[in-house]
Design a protein around this motif. Structure first.
Motif, PDB file in Angstrom:
ATOM      1  N   VAL A  65       0.415  -2.364  -4.859  1.00 41.14           N
ATOM      2  CA  VAL A  65       0.444  -1.437  -3.758  1.00 41.14           C
ATOM      3  C   VAL A  65       0.101   0.030  -4.330  1.00 41.14           C
ATOM      4  N   LEU A  66      -0.751   0.522  -3.592  1.00 41.92           N
ATOM      5  CA  LEU A  66      -1.153   1.984  -3.732  1.00 41.92           C
ATOM      6  C   LEU A  66      -0.648   2.721  -2.615  1.00 41.92           C
ATOM      7  N   ASN A  71       1.266   9.083  -8.871  1.00 43.77           N
ATOM      8  CA  ASN A  71       1.995   8.815 -10.042  1.00 43.77           C
ATOM      9  C   ASN A  71       1.370   7.491 -10.911  1.00 43.77           C
ATOM     10  N   LEU A  86      -1.485   1.045   2.531  1.00 43.00           N
ATOM     11  CA  LEU A  86      -0.956   0.981   3.925  1.00 43.00           C
ATOM     12  C   LEU A  86      -1.188   2.312   4.606  1.00 43.00           C
ATOM     13  N   ALA A 137       2.940  12.534  -2.201  1.00 42.56           N
ATOM     14  CA  ALA A 137       3.274  11.073  -2.230  1.00 42.56           C
ATOM     15  C   ALA A 137       3.290  10.476  -1.007  1.00 42.56           C
ATOM     16  N   ALA A 142       7.317   7.456  -2.668  1.00 41.46           N
ATOM     17  CA  ALA A 142       8.327   8.449  -2.961  1.00 41.46           C
ATOM     18  C   ALA A 142       9.661   7.537  -3.278  1.00 41.46           C
ATOM     19  N   ARG A 183      14.132   8.968 -11.050  1.00 46.29           N
ATOM     20  CA  ARG A 183      12.597   8.490 -10.847  1.00 46.29           C
ATOM     21  C   ARG A 183      12.803   6.986 -10.904  1.00 46.29           C
ATOM     22  N   LEU A 187      14.040  -1.734  -6.605  1.00 44.00           N
ATOM     23  CA  LEU A 187      13.206  -2.244  -5.560  1.00 44.00           C
ATOM     24  C   LEU A 187      12.804  -3.984  -5.896  1.00 44.00           C
ATOM     25  N   GLY A 190       7.638  -6.599  -3.906  1.00 39.18           N
ATOM     26  CA  GLY A 190       7.252  -6.646  -2.772  1.00 39.18           C
ATOM     27  C   GLY A 190       7.094  -5.100  -2.246  1.00 39.18           C
ATOM     28  N   TRP A 311      -2.128   0.943 -14.555  1.00 45.45           N
ATOM     29  CA  TRP A 311      -2.654  -0.239 -14.184  1.00 45.45           C
ATOM     30  C   TRP A 311      -3.744  -0.377 -14.958  1.00 45.45           C
TER      31      TRP A 311
HETATM   32  C1  FAD Z   1       0.598  17.559  -9.054  1.00 41.96           C
HETATM   33  C2  FAD Z   1       1.706  16.451  -9.123  1.00 41.96           C
HETATM   34  C3  FAD Z   1       3.024  17.237  -8.975  1.00 41.96           C
HETATM   35  C4  FAD Z   1       4.205  16.327  -8.851  1.00 41.96           C
HETATM   36  N1  FAD Z   1       5.387  16.610  -8.896  1.00 41.96           N
HETATM   37  C5  FAD Z   1       6.598  15.675  -8.793  1.00 41.96           C
HETATM   38  C6  FAD Z   1       7.844  16.291  -8.449  1.00 41.96           C
HETATM   39  O1  FAD Z   1       8.021  17.374  -8.381  1.00 41.96           O
HETATM   40  N2  FAD Z   1       8.607  15.008  -8.280  1.00 41.96           N
HETATM   41  C7  FAD Z   1       8.347  13.792  -8.480  1.00 41.96           C
HETATM   42  O2  FAD Z   1       9.547  13.003  -8.422  1.00 41.96           O
HETATM   43  N3  FAD Z   1       7.310  13.374  -8.802  1.00 41.96           N
HETATM   44  C8  FAD Z   1       6.156  14.230  -8.661  1.00 41.96           C
HETATM   45  N4  FAD Z   1       4.933  13.868  -8.823  1.00 41.96           N
HETATM   46  C9  FAD Z   1       4.651  12.285  -8.953  1.00 41.96           C
HETATM   47  C10 FAD Z   1       4.483  11.761  -7.715  1.00 41.96           C
HETATM   48  O3  FAD Z   1       4.221  12.766  -6.794  1.00 41.96           O
HETATM   49  C11 FAD Z   1       5.683  10.782  -7.201  1.00 41.96           C
HETATM   50  O4  FAD Z   1       5.894   9.773  -8.348  1.00 41.96           O
HETATM   51  C12 FAD Z   1       5.362  10.090  -5.980  1.00 41.96           C
HETATM   52  O5  FAD Z   1       6.604   9.639  -5.623  1.00 41.96           O
HETATM   53  C13 FAD Z   1       4.383   9.052  -6.083  1.00 41.96           C
HETATM   54  O6  FAD Z   1       4.072   8.446  -4.674  1.00 41.96           O
HETATM   55  P1  FAD Z   1       2.695   7.856  -4.478  1.00 41.96           P
HETATM   56  O7  FAD Z   1       2.746   7.413  -2.950  1.00 41.96           O
HETATM   57  O8  FAD Z   1       1.384   8.758  -4.946  1.00 41.96           O
HETATM   58  O9  FAD Z   1       2.597   6.563  -5.467  1.00 41.96           O
HETATM   59  P2  FAD Z   1       1.563   6.068  -6.071  1.00 41.96           P
HETATM   60  O10 FAD Z   1       1.121   6.845  -7.351  1.00 41.96           O
HETATM   61  O11 FAD Z   1       0.397   5.407  -5.457  1.00 41.96           O
HETATM   62  O12 FAD Z   1       2.206   4.623  -6.859  1.00 41.96           O
HETATM   63  C14 FAD Z   1       3.266   4.819  -7.678  1.00 41.96           C
HETATM   64  C15 FAD Z   1       4.213   3.527  -7.643  1.00 41.96           C
HETATM   65  O13 FAD Z   1       4.835   3.351  -6.432  1.00 41.96           O
HETATM   66  C16 FAD Z   1       4.537   2.109  -6.012  1.00 41.96           C
HETATM   67  N5  FAD Z   1       4.148   2.355  -4.394  1.00 41.96           N
HETATM   68  C17 FAD Z   1       3.655   2.808  -3.828  1.00 41.96           C
HETATM   69  N6  FAD Z   1       3.667   2.477  -2.510  1.00 41.96           N
HETATM   70  C18 FAD Z   1       4.662   1.602  -2.471  1.00 41.96           C
HETATM   71  C19 FAD Z   1       5.216   0.759  -1.284  1.00 41.96           C
HETATM   72  N7  FAD Z   1       5.091   1.027  -0.128  1.00 41.96           N
HETATM   73  N8  FAD Z   1       6.242  -0.214  -1.594  1.00 41.96           N
HETATM   74  C20 FAD Z   1       6.591  -0.509  -2.996  1.00 41.96           C
HETATM   75  N9  FAD Z   1       5.850   0.127  -4.017  1.00 41.96           N
HETATM   76  C21 FAD Z   1       4.913   1.524  -3.818  1.00 41.96           C
HETATM   77  C22 FAD Z   1       3.121   1.599  -6.620  1.00 41.96           C
HETATM   78  O14 FAD Z   1       2.751   0.315  -6.826  1.00 41.96           O
HETATM   79  C23 FAD Z   1       3.254   2.250  -8.075  1.00 41.96           C
HETATM   80  O15 FAD Z   1       3.954   1.345  -8.733  1.00 41.96           O
HETATM   81  C24 FAD Z   1       3.839  14.845  -8.903  1.00 41.96           C
HETATM   82  C25 FAD Z   1       2.443  14.304  -9.229  1.00 41.96           C
HETATM   83  C26 FAD Z   1       1.447  15.190  -9.100  1.00 41.96           C
HETATM   84  C27 FAD Z   1      -0.156  14.568  -8.893  1.00 41.96           C
END
Ligand code: FAD
Length: 322
Positions: A65-66, A71, A86, A137, A142, A183, A187, A190, A311
């Motif tokens: 899942v994306l 991250n 989604l 996120a 998140a 971090r 989970l 799923g 990935w």
């Molecule tokens: C410029 C920048 C700044 C950032 N600053 C922070 C910060 O201050 N603090 C912080 O914690 N992080 C930070 N991050 C990292 C990122 O924002 C977080 O980790 C965020 O939670 C990623 O969410 P995403 O939806 O983009 O997940 P993705 O990157 O798309 O996926 C991350 C993981 O979550 C899983 N996932 C996604 N959606 C679901 C779902 N619906 N159900 C189950 N699993 C799922 C994916 O399969 C993957 O394993 C930063 C990133 C960037 C690029």
């Protein structure tokens, strides 16, 4: 080990979802680089998602899942199997807590984006999300990463999640079963489809002021405009004190700020951000992260653990970087 079956149209062709074959996935991540997904599926209903997961489980087809890809690094060769996103309305709505809400909780779809929601929560006069201002996120991503920072983490706000298991079973999981940590949360396999958060009413002016303070802190300390996935490594625990130490500081002490390998470089602003030049190679990021890990180990004796999810074909590269 179970054989991985290819994704076949019979898995989805009668379901309410759209499908893109050979979809450029790297472009959907914050690295803006990386390969394609064999199949990118966007379900329009929870039932379609559940049926897809159940069929894939039976057939042995890999599903990932994306979220917003903030991250995540997708290797240049791309990935096999099905990637689910989604971003249809059924997964992106926000039902804010109001005085008439029986639960007193706010329900946020897992595909909804955190950044606009933090601003909206201020307009709604609800406290909590402003601590996460500036973090790119989806709500699902998140929760999976327990996103947060100096001002708080999403896990402290979550009361329960709506979830579809990798077998396609629907459930509601209370926060106490998710063991939110740094971090991380436990989970099951799923997909999170929605979350219920405890956001409490507050003064909109104060909430907006907090939002501004948190955003300014992030902008001043992190290279938010570079192609990156945020912090590459988790802050490790110092074995002597038991406290977490800054991974960025360890990278800095090892003399690696600005260090480059191919098109990837350690940010001169923040040592824990590995950034990529426009049009660069995702595999260069993996190679540089590995080199940084080795140099920090040699310099400080501390082995950094990767925070960014990578990935590649057939499986996530977990634990050690290749
Ligand atoms: C410029 C920048 C700044 C950032 N600053 C922070 C910060 O201050 N603090 C912080 O914690 N992080 C930070 N991050 C990292 C990122 O924002 C977080 O980790 C965020 O939670 C990623 O969410 P995403 O939806 O983009 O997940 P993705 O990157 O798309 O996926 C991350 C993981 O979550 C899983 N996932 C996604 N959606 C679901 C779902 N619906 N159900 C189950 N699993 C799922 C994916 O399969 C993957 O394993 C930063 C990133 C960037 C690029």
């Amino acid at each position: 080990m179970r054989a991985i079956a290819p994704p076949l149209p019979s898995l989805w062709n009668d379901l309410e979802l759209s499908v893109e074959l050979n979809a450029p996935l790297g472009a959907l991540t914050w690295y803006r680089s990386g390969g394609c997904a064999e199949v990118l599926a966007r379900p329009r209903t929870v039932d379609a998602l559940a049926t897809l997961l159940s069929r894939c489980h039976e057939m042995g087809t890999e599903v990932r899942v994306l979220g917003t890809g903030a991250n995540l690094l997708v290797c240049d060769a791309g990935i096999d199997g099905i990637v689910v996103q989604l971003n249809e309305p059924a997964f992106c709505t926000a039902q804010w807590h109001d005085a008439h809400s029986s639960s007193g909780l706010t329900r946020l779809g897992a595909g909804a984006q955190l950044m606009p929601l933090t601003a909206e929560s201020a307009r709604e006069g609800l406290t909590g999300l402003s601590a996460l201002a500036g973090i790119p996120a989806s709500i699902g991503g998140a929760i999976r990463m327990n996103a947060g920072g100096a001002f708080g983490e999403i896990g402290t706000l979550v009361r329960s999640i709506e979830f579809v298991s990798s077998r396609g079973e629907l459930s509601t999981i209370p926060a106490c079963d998710l063991n939110f940590g740094y971090r991380h949360c436990t989970l099951p396999e799923g997909i999170v489809t929605a979350a219920h958060l405890a956001l409490t009413p507050g003064d909109p002016v104060q909430i907006r002021a907090h939002l501004k303070e948190v955003s300014a802190y992030k902008k001043n300390t992190q290279p938010m405009r570079d192609n990156s996935a945020g912090c590459m490594f988790k802050n490790p625990v110092d074995p002597t004190t038991g406290a977490r130490v800054s991974a960025g500081r360890l990278v800095d002490l090892a003399g690696l700020k600005g260090f480059a390998l191919g098109s990837a470089y350690v940010s001169p602003v923040h040592g824990n951000f590995i950034a990529l030049k426009d049009g660069g190679s995702a595999d260069d990021v993996v190679a540089l992260a590995h080199a940084v890990q080795q140099r920090v180990l040699e310099h400080s004796g501390i082995r950094l653990e990767r925070e960014v999810v990578v990935w590649s074909i057939a499986h996530d590269v977990k634990g050690e970087l290749r």
